[in-house]
Enzyme design. Structure first.
Site, short mmCIF file in Angstrom:
data_model
loop_
_atom_site.label_atom_id
_atom_site.label_comp_id
_atom_site.label_asym_id
_atom_site.label_seq_id
_atom_site.Cartn_x
_atom_site.Cartn_y
_atom_site.Cartn_z
CD GLU A 1 -3.44 6.29 2.89
OE1 GLU A 1 -2.60 6.98 3.50
OE2 GLU A 1 -3.91 5.23 3.34
CG ASP B 1 -0.20 -0.16 2.54
OD1 ASP B 1 0.92 -0.70 2.55
OD2 ASP B 1 -0.74 0.28 3.58
NE ARG C 1 -0.06 3.90 6.46
CZ ARG C 1 -1.03 4.44 5.77
NH1 ARG C 1 -1.14 5.75 5.61
NH2 ARG C 1 -1.94 3.67 5.19
CG ASP C 2 2.97 1.98 11.94
OD1 ASP C 2 2.39 2.72 11.11
OD2 ASP C 2 2.51 1.78 13.08
CD GLU C 3 -1.23 0.15 6.69
OE1 GLU C 3 -1.26 1.30 7.14
OE2 GLU C 3 -2.26 -0.50 6.42
CG HIS D 1 -1.36 4.72 -0.36
ND1 HIS D 1 -0.64 4.58 0.80
CD2 HIS D 1 -2.44 3.92 -0.24
CE1 HIS D 1 -1.30 3.74 1.59
NE2 HIS D 1 -2.39 3.31 0.97
CG ASP E 1 -4.15 -0.58 -1.48
OD1 ASP E 1 -5.04 -1.22 -0.93
OD2 ASP E 1 -3.64 0.45 -0.99
C1 BGC Z 1 -4.03 0.84 3.66
C2 BGC Z 1 -4.84 0.80 2.40
C3 BGC Z 1 -5.70 -0.40 2.47
C4 BGC Z 1 -6.65 -0.11 3.58
C5 BGC Z 1 -7.80 -1.03 3.74
C6 BGC Z 1 -4.98 1.03 4.79
O1 BGC Z 1 -4.37 1.12 6.01
O2 BGC Z 1 -3.03 1.79 3.63
O3 BGC Z 1 -4.28 1.19 1.27
O4 BGC Z 1 -6.29 -0.82 1.30
O5 BGC Z 1 -5.98 0.09 4.80
O6 BGC Z 1 -8.86 -0.29 3.56
#
Ligand code: BGC
Length: 904
Positions: free
Chosen positions: A751, A475, A479-481, A772, A488
């Protein structure tokens, strides 16, 4: 000599080149038993279709020309196929290399000469091939709050002449392998990220030229995705709390003997300068602790301790099928900024993903801290709130005594701005280099037009893809993701496949769907799944079907459909269970039209599209694609079953969500786009639904859609004949629009439409990424519609191409190139007042239908000669367009139409 000349004269003038095996040139260390072979044909002749091919394969180059020594020979096969032809010889054994070459026949039944030989080489195919043992440093690291990287080494002598050598290597964590003072291979972030509980990749490297009589082999192992922080819930060690190394070096000598060097308790282990490395948090490096010469023979390692064994399975080891991550390019900062707070910040000029290489001088013990940010705040200060819990900080402690260079190994950052703390003097631009890191996908597409803002948008889409295709489609990268969010990736997959060759990249990723999908068929929200189950969200989980479907369409790859079939079917069956006999998927939790336009105004209270509507629409859509896939795979019963299921869901959709006047409930751009694009309306209501959509776009003057609707709005408007509105949306520069971020200086896709507002303030820090790719899915429409390169679903892989330019939005030109499996496709149009000049390139061994808008057949010139009556092609007037059937070659069409003068 004379003889050779005579026989050459009997050959076709075409040549065969660009031989690929499983989408790669001469891959080493693969695991596919029947790898697929592809080639391209080079000729100056137009209209070229391969009439037949012959492939031969042998264990050595020398054996290729000896019929009795072949592993496999197809003989002459009458076929125009030149893409993804499966090897049909005996399965190659572990470590075996197979050489192959191909020749083809042209229309005059003349064969080409044999291509240059190419090869593939197998990796270690079974658990029994692994003689090496997992090793680790030992217990003392397990409970430390900070986790230093582990160093491993072993010395060995080779007393005979080396003919060839391969190393097979992997880690629980991330590894860098070194032999005799040098890094092995160019790959980074190895072994890559997969569903580690089920599949761990190992890499194979040809290290023949790295060996000598006295050798040292060593590796550094960091935490990475396996043992570091992963996910936004503060998880650590998701896959395991012990990192480990596994390596096996196979050396073949010229005298026919061999030797195997493996990781075992004879290796030495220690910690070194990497005090901590974490994907989210960054790397801490103390240069005073460097182990000089540790990766070379003769190093005194008496302070190291014997590596401990680690009892961990080898049954999950697999050879990679994807694309390795590498350092792809380097960029230099464009300026030094002193922020109002007095921070020293370097602007890289581009929001990029990778690391910074730093040159510093100072005293032993001096500490330099490097921080990363995507944007500056309203006041111009360094801004990191949107990185959430990710610390994104690299720390370097100097050893002193001259210029030192620091480049972290096991972390990456998403940033445009670099803040430096602790330097003795103001930094110079020369001190910092941005190393751009991503999966080494071959670039395949480009798009450009007469509007520089749209060109910047295309640039941003491509950089969004670079930054988020680091082994897994993520995504966001900062960040912490940084997770493999399925939705996506689903909406972006076709755009991605224009920009870069993503066949192998997605082939790898799809295997993790199969690995992580739940027994119920539910597909987790992120793949690899680190959110522990969950999942089952409409439009997100459908990536399980849509992404392989994209790979099939773009690369003609049937195998991915066959291999993913059970996973796809399980997902449709899951929806089937949730929807029940009513065929309506009602009530479950979904993300819906994520981040759609919202207001508080009572006259337009946001554009919420009901989740039940989206879920039922995607249920119909995915079951229809599944039925098409079943047909392609010859599963006729399934094909009928899912076609009927899809028809029943469509009926239920109409009964529940469409009024008898053609109003869709929800009355939103996304609602109408889904209904029209997925063909969910009765024939008699399509027109009124189309009018409702057009009226809404016109009334609002902008997009109101989120992740689900946005990729569909322009293509749906085009399909209902409203290019005027589609171009209006494309060209809009105010919020919300694709170009608003561009006007704010964005260099990647944001995003949210208003990540940074016109007054410089930010959207919610909880979720505000500036890199994003999801909204970059508009790229597909730019390539397909504006420039005019489209797929023919009946002839996947661009075997037959649909070329149709669509001038609009006051653009005076647009062009796209796409390097298909057959070769380069080009579609490039230019308007000169009322004259259209249209250049196309159709690759060898393909055909195309060219559709010229507003073109009177009698007025169309092809390469400056009238097209009507031309011998090169078949042309026809269809309403106000001219359609032309063409074979391979470069062509230019010119014609006049007054309609181009008014085209908006
Ligand atoms: C992500 C998105 C993802 C979404 C789910 C987010 O935290 O960054 O891109 O699809 O969560 O809705």
């Amino acid at each position: 000599m004379l003889l050779t000349l005579i026989s050459v004269a009997g050959y076709s003038k075409a040549t065969v080149s660009a031989l690929k095996c499983e989408y790669q040139i001469n891959p080493v260390g693969i695991c596919v038993a029947q790898p697929r072979l592809s080639w391209q044909i080079v000729t100056t002749e137009n209209n070229f279709i391969q009439q037949a091919y012959e492939i031969r394969a042998a264990e050595s180059q020398g054996n290729l020309s000896s019929a009795s020594k072949l592993l496999w020979g197809t003989g002459k096969v009458n076929s125009s196929e030149s893409v993804n032809i499966a090897y049909g010889g005996p399965s190659a054994k572990s470590m075996q290399r197979v050489w192959w070459q191909v020749k083809i026949w042209d229309a005059k039944n003349k064969a080409t000469v044999w291509s240059e030989p190419a090869y593939w080489e197998m990796g270690l195919l079974g658990e029994a091939d692994w003689k090496a043992s997992w090793i680790r440093l030992g217990e003392e690291l397990d409970n430390l709050a900070s986790r230093p990287s582990q160093y491993f080494r072993k010395e060995f002598s080779l007393n005979k002449k080396v003919k060839s050598a391969r190393v097979y290597v992997t880690a629980l964590g991330l590894y860098e392998l070194r032999i005799n003072g040098k890094k092995v291979g160019n790959d980074l972030f190895t072994p890559g990220w997969t569903s580690y509980k089920n599949r761990i990749q190992y890499q194979t490297y040809d290290v023949t030229s790295m060996l000598s009589a006295k050798n040292a082999i060593g590796a550094i192992v960091g935490d990475g995705w396996y043992r570091g922080n992963i996910g936004f819930k503060g998880q650590r060690s998701y896959y395991g709390d012990k990192s480990a190394l596994l390596a096996q070096l196979e050396v073949n000598f010229t005298d026919g003997t061999k030797e195997t060097i493996t990781t075992d308790s004879n290796w030495e282990a220690t910690t070194g300068p990497i005090l901590e490395s974490d994907i989210y948090n960054g790397e801490r490096y103390d240069a005073r602790l460097e182990l000089n010469g540790w990766d070379q023979a003769g190093y005194a390692d008496s302070k190291w301790k014997s590596a401990a064994g680690y009892d961990f399975t080898k049954s999950t080891l697999i050879a990679p099928q994807g694309v390795p991550v590498q350092a792809i390019q380097e960029i230099k900062p464009v300026k030094l900024i002193k922020t109002p707070k007095g921070e020293l910040v370097l602007d890289m000029g581009q929001n990029m993903v990778g690391v910074v290489r730093l040159k510093v001088k100072g005293n032993s013990g001096d500490k330099v801290v490097v921080k990363f940010a995507e944007v500056l705040d309203k006041a111009g200060n360094f801004y990191t709130d949107n990185l959430r819990a990710a610390k994104c900080t690299d720390t370097y402690i100097l050893k002193g005594g001259g210029e030192e260079i620091f480049q972290p190994r096991f972390t990456f950052h998403g940033f445009r701005f670099v803040k430096l703390e602790g330097l003795a003097a103001e930094p110079t631009l020369d001190q910092v280099t941005g190393v751009v890191i991503h999966s080494a996908m071959t670039p395949t597409g480009s798009f450009a037009c007469s509007d520089s803002l749209i060109n910047q948008l295309q640039h941003n889409i491509q950089w969004g893809q670079k930054g988020n295709f680091l082994d897994v489609p993520t995504d966001c990268p900062q960040r912490d993701e940084r997770l493999g969010w399925t939705g996506d990736a689903q909406v972006f997959s076709m755009t991605a496949a224009f920009n870069f060759d993503v066949a192998a990249f997605y082939t790898k990723w799809m295997k993790d769907f199969t690995a992580d999908q739940l027994k119920s068929g539910r597909v987790p929200h992120v793949i690899p799944d680190v959110l522990s189950g969950g999942g089952g969200a409409t439009a997100w989980a459908d990536a399980s079907i849509i992404v392989p479907w994209t790979v099939y369409q773009v690369y003609g790859d049937k195998r991915i459909l066959a291999e993913q079939y059970n996973s796809m079917k399980a997902w449709v069956e899951y929806m089937h269970t949730r929807a029940g006999d009513k065929n309506l998927w009602i009530g479950d939790e979904h993300f819906g039209d994520w981040l759609a336009f919202a207001t508080t105004s009572s006259s337009y209270p946001g554009a919420t599209t009901e989740k039940d509507l989206i879920a039922t629409a995607y249920y119909a859509h995915s079951s229809k694609i599944l039925s098409q896939i079943a047909t392609i795979l010859g599963k006729t019963e399934d094909a009928t079953f899912y076609a009927n299921l899809s028809a029943a869901v469509k009926k239920a959709f109409i009964d529940e969500f469409v009024t008898k006047n053609g109003r869709v409930v929800s009355h939103t751009q996304t609602g109408y786009s889904l209904a029209l694009a997925f063909d969910l309306l009765p024939g008699n209501l399509k027109k009124s639904a189309a009018e409702y959509l057009a009226a809404d776009v016109k009334k609002m003057g902008h997009l109101t859609s989120g992740f689900v609707g946005t990729p569909l709005v322009c293509q749906t408007l085009s399909s209902i004949g409203r290019d005027d509105l589609a171009f209006m949306l494309l060209k809009r520069t105010k919020y919300p629009s694709w170009l608003y971020p561009v006007t704010q200086g964005a260099t990647t896709i944001w995003e949210r439409w208003d990540g940074q507002k016109p007054d410089g303030s930010f959207q919610d820090v909880g979720m505000n990424s500036f890199n994003h790719y999801a909204y970059g899915a508009i790229g597909e429409w730019l390539y397909k519609h504006v420039a005019g390169i489209d797929l023919d679903p009946q002839h996947p892989g661009y075997k037959h191409i649909l070329l149709e330019p669509h001038p609009g939005g006051d653009l005076t030109k647009a062009s796209a190139e796409f390097n298909s499996m057959y070769g380069m496709i080009k579609s490039s149009w230019k308007l000169d007042k009322s004259q259209m000049i249209y250049d196309v390139t159709i690759p060898v061994n393909t055909t195309a239908t060219v559709t010229l808008p507003h073109a009177e057949l009698a007025k169309v010139m092809l390469n400056q000669l009238p097209v009507s009556g031309s011998k090169i092609c078949k042309a026809e007037q269809v309403k106000d367009a001219t359609t032309i059937e063409l074979g391979s070659g470069n062509y230019q069409f010119t014609y006049d139409s007054d309609l181009f003068m008014t085209k908006k």
